[in-house]
Design a protein around this motif. Structure first.
Motif, PDB file in Angstrom:
ATOM      1  N   UNK A  74     -73.827  59.744  60.030  1.00 24.67           N
ATOM      2  CA  UNK A  74     -72.595  59.291  60.686  1.00 24.67           C
ATOM      3  C   UNK A  74     -72.886  58.623  62.032  1.00 24.67           C
ATOM      4  N   UNK A  75     -73.940  59.077  62.694  1.00 26.89           N
ATOM      5  CA  UNK A  75     -74.304  58.513  63.995  1.00 26.89           C
ATOM      6  C   UNK A  75     -75.086  57.196  63.850  1.00 26.89           C
ATOM      7  N   UNK A  76     -75.507  56.900  62.633  1.00 28.26           N
ATOM      8  CA  UNK A  76     -76.260  55.660  62.384  1.00 28.26           C
ATOM      9  C   UNK A  76     -75.594  54.876  61.251  1.00 28.26           C
ATOM     10  N   UNK A  98     -77.547  52.881  52.481  1.00 29.77           N
ATOM     11  CA  UNK A  98     -77.586  53.885  51.399  1.00 29.77           C
ATOM     12  C   UNK A  98     -76.375  53.711  50.501  1.00 29.77           C
ATOM     13  N   UNK A  99     -75.231  53.503  51.129  1.00 33.82           N
ATOM     14  CA  UNK A  99     -74.001  53.355  50.338  1.00 33.82           C
ATOM     15  C   UNK A  99     -74.083  52.142  49.425  1.00 33.82           C
ATOM     16  N   UNK A 100     -74.772  51.110  49.900  1.00 36.45           N
ATOM     17  CA  UNK A 100     -74.879  49.882  49.101  1.00 36.45           C
ATOM     18  C   UNK A 100     -75.871  50.055  47.952  1.00 36.45           C
ATOM     19  N   UNK A 101     -76.809  50.959  48.110  1.00 35.86           N
ATOM     20  CA  UNK A 101     -77.852  51.115  47.094  1.00 35.86           C
ATOM     21  C   UNK A 101     -78.313  52.575  47.031  1.00 35.86           C
ATOM     22  N   UNK A 128     -89.294  58.754  67.386  1.00 34.88           N
ATOM     23  CA  UNK A 128     -87.952  59.111  67.833  1.00 34.88           C
ATOM     24  C   UNK A 128     -86.886  58.241  67.175  1.00 34.88           C
ATOM     25  N   UNK A 129     -87.327  57.176  66.511  1.00 30.00           N
ATOM     26  CA  UNK A 129     -86.398  56.278  65.838  1.00 30.00           C
ATOM     27  C   UNK A 129     -86.142  56.787  64.429  1.00 30.00           C
ATOM     28  N   UNK A 130     -84.885  57.070  64.116  1.00 21.45           N
ATOM     29  CA  UNK A 130     -84.531  57.459  62.750  1.00 21.45           C
ATOM     30  C   UNK A 130     -84.518  56.185  61.917  1.00 21.45           C
ATOM     31  N   UNK A 131     -85.516  56.042  61.070  1.00 22.25           N
ATOM     32  CA  UNK A 131     -85.644  54.828  60.268  1.00 22.25           C
ATOM     33  C   UNK A 131     -85.701  55.255  58.802  1.00 22.25           C
ATOM     34  N   UNK A 132     -84.552  55.148  58.138  1.00 18.97           N
ATOM     35  CA  UNK A 132     -84.438  55.687  56.790  1.00 18.97           C
ATOM     36  C   UNK A 132     -85.309  54.950  55.781  1.00 18.97           C
ATOM     37  N   UNK A 133     -85.864  53.817  56.212  1.00 15.33           N
ATOM     38  CA  UNK A 133     -86.707  53.050  55.288  1.00 15.33           C
ATOM     39  C   UNK A 133     -88.181  53.090  55.678  1.00 15.33           C
ATOM     40  N   UNK A 134     -88.559  54.029  56.545  1.00 18.13           N
ATOM     41  CA  UNK A 134     -89.931  53.975  57.041  1.00 18.13           C
ATOM     42  C   UNK A 134     -90.960  54.442  56.009  1.00 18.13           C
ATOM     43  N   UNK A 135     -90.527  55.202  55.002  1.00 16.07           N
ATOM     44  CA  UNK A 135     -91.522  55.734  54.070  1.00 16.07           C
ATOM     45  C   UNK A 135     -92.220  56.918  54.707  1.00 16.07           C
ATOM     46  N   UNK A 150     -65.733  61.184  59.204  1.00 16.72           N
ATOM     47  CA  UNK A 150     -66.192  61.073  60.600  1.00 16.72           C
ATOM     48  C   UNK A 150     -66.210  62.455  61.239  1.00 16.72           C
ATOM     49  N   UNK A 151     -66.951  62.563  62.334  1.00 13.16           N
ATOM     50  CA  UNK A 151     -66.999  63.820  63.079  1.00 13.16           C
ATOM     51  C   UNK A 151     -65.645  64.039  63.750  1.00 13.16           C
ATOM     52  N   UNK A 152     -65.196  65.304  63.741  1.00  9.84           N
ATOM     53  CA  UNK A 152     -63.932  65.608  64.403  1.00  9.84           C
ATOM     54  C   UNK A 152     -64.151  65.937  65.881  1.00  9.84           C
TER      55      UNK A 152
END
Lengths: 64, 400
Positions: free
Chosen positions: B255-257, B264-267, B328-335, B374-376
């Protein structure tokens, strides 16, 4: 390239199967690795390298 | 260096999205650091990725929690003392290998894949409940905890209607805040409950993991009641706080990214690699990877003496910039598959593929069915488990 699997070292984490099910399977009984194709070619070569890298017990190795 | 100057473990998390600075400092300063631990002893701390994998896959380091040198990060030491059978996590070598292989067939990639339709059904049912309530809900209560709890209960053959009992006791057992007696009592209550359950299954083994183990081990002539109680305990406890917390933390991170969530939602094919990055990024368990040296071993120039305790901290290892650039970088595609969030070596998490399947199905389904989630509350106001042995969130209020 040839994939060598040491089932004595294998701890059945399944990381290899998750990497490439065309190359690896697991024994239904105790989860240890079964190599389906020990001479990968083409794109499967890179998959074999990845499987070796993520194997938690270093049960997989490559003979180049 | 005197005792007073040694860093003290465990260190509480201060930033929800980064390891404690002390861990980073240790990794940057030297390969191995000597620290003080709660029982007044000293232990070696391993913080670099390569060293972590080396130690965890070196059988000269024992996982035996009954060894006098084993380093516990909570006061009071071994919560299993007094148990009649050692848990698998505390076994070594051939004994460990035999115990693990006996149950591994239940956790292969194929067996976990066969559970996916049922996991999907569970997740859909829980999201139906969330949608029917509407407004603001606590995701921990409505989804994060019930998913792994229902799945492990069905797999083991533990009645889910008892979930308040075992979830509560699991939390007490995993907490570092509770005094020793409370943690030990929680273990006793859980074991007693599971012992009664196993006794009932001995009379009538159903088609669940515990029932199948009874039938199989009896046929082999190796069946022992207490050993199965220990297995049931390990699987029930390990299946709860871990995945539940990863669902909550992963949801916050996604949610923060939003740009990365959109990918992810697209694929949906990108979800599984993304989970590996989320596991690396949070590395929620850093205490079970303690070991004790059974002989002198040299690691990166330092000799660890036989009998010395070693704590492998997966969190700084998974943020080792030599292995994960800009960790420190959240990179969902980093492998990030070579992370050590599930540990490494012979004890690497037995349920890791079940956890992956649950996380994948939850994230794909949650954001597909509730795209406006979303976060409340702002992230800064969320209650993170800074002190707990397994990191996570106490509550996660969400709305949509």
């Amino acid at each position: 390239m040839k994939i060598i699997a040491d089932t004595g070292k294998c701890v059945g984490a399944g990381q290899c199967v998750l990497t490439e099910p065309e190359l690896f399977d697991q024994s239904e009984d105790d989860g240890t690795v079964i190599v389906l194709n020990d001479k990968p070619e083409g794109e499967l070569v890179e998959k074999a390298r990845e499987a070796v890298n993520v194997c938690p017990s270093q049960a997989l190795s490559l003979q180049e | 260096m005197t005792t007073a100057e040694k860093p003290v473990l465990p260190v509480a998390r201060t930033c929800p999205f980064a390891p404690p600075e002390e861990y980073t400092r240790m990794r940057e300063d030297q390969a191995l650091t000597q620290v003080s631990i709660p029982d007044g002893k000293h232990a070696w701390v391993v913080t670099r990725h390569e060293d972590a994998r080396r130690v965890l896959n070196d059988r000269r380091f024992s996982s035996n929690r009954f060894h006098p040198g084993y380093p516990f990060l909570v006061e009071g030491g071994n919560p299993f003392r007094g148990s009649q059978a050692r848990p698998m996590i505390s076994m070594d070598a051939a004994e460990h290998s035999a115990a693990r292989k006996s149950v591994l067939g239940e956790f292969t990639v194929k067996r976990v894949d066969a559970l996916r339709p049922r996991i999907q059904e569970i997740v859909d049912g829980l999201i139906d409940d969330m949608l029917s309530i509407g407004g603001e809900v606590d995701l921990v209560d409505m989804l994060s905890l019930p998913v792994p709890s229902l799945v492990i209960c069905e797999l083991l053959g533990v009645p889910y209607e008892d979930h308040d009992f075992f979830q509560g006791n699991t939390r007490k057992f995993a907490s570092r805040d509770n005094v020793e007696e409370e943690r030990h009592a929680a273990v006793g209550r859980l074991r007693s409950y599971l012992s009664d359950l196993v006794t009932a299954k001995e009379a009538d083994p159903g088609d669940d993991l515990l029932g199948r183990q009874i039938v199989k081990l009896r046929a082999e002539g190796t069946y022992e009641h207490e050993a199965l109680v220990s297995l049931a305990f390990s699987l029930l406890v390990a299946g709860h706080e871990t995945t539940a917390n990863m669902i909550s933390l992963g949801t916050v991170a996604l949610l923060e990214n939003p740009d990365q969530l959109a990918k992810i939602q697209a694929d949906p094919g990108r979800t599984l690699p993304a989970i590996e990055e989320l596991l690396r990024y949070f590395t929620i368990v850093d205490a079970v990877t303690a070991r004790v040296a059974t002989e002198d071993v040299e690691i990166s120039g330092t000799t660890i003496r036989a009998g010395d305790g070693v704590v492998v901290l997966g969190y700084p290892a998974n943020w080792d910039p030599d292995v994960f650039a800009s960790p420190e970088r959240l990179d969902l595609e980093r492998g990030a598959r070579h992370h050590v969030a599930f540990g490494f070596g012979p004890h690497q998490c037995l349920g890791q593929n079940l956890a992956r399947a649950e996380l994948q199905i939850v994230f794909d389904t949650l954001f597909r069915r509730i795209p406006t989630l979303k976060l409340a509350k702002p992230v800064d106001d969320l209650a993170f488990k800074d002190e707990a042995a397994i990191y996570g969130l106490y509550q996660l209020p969400v709305t949509w």
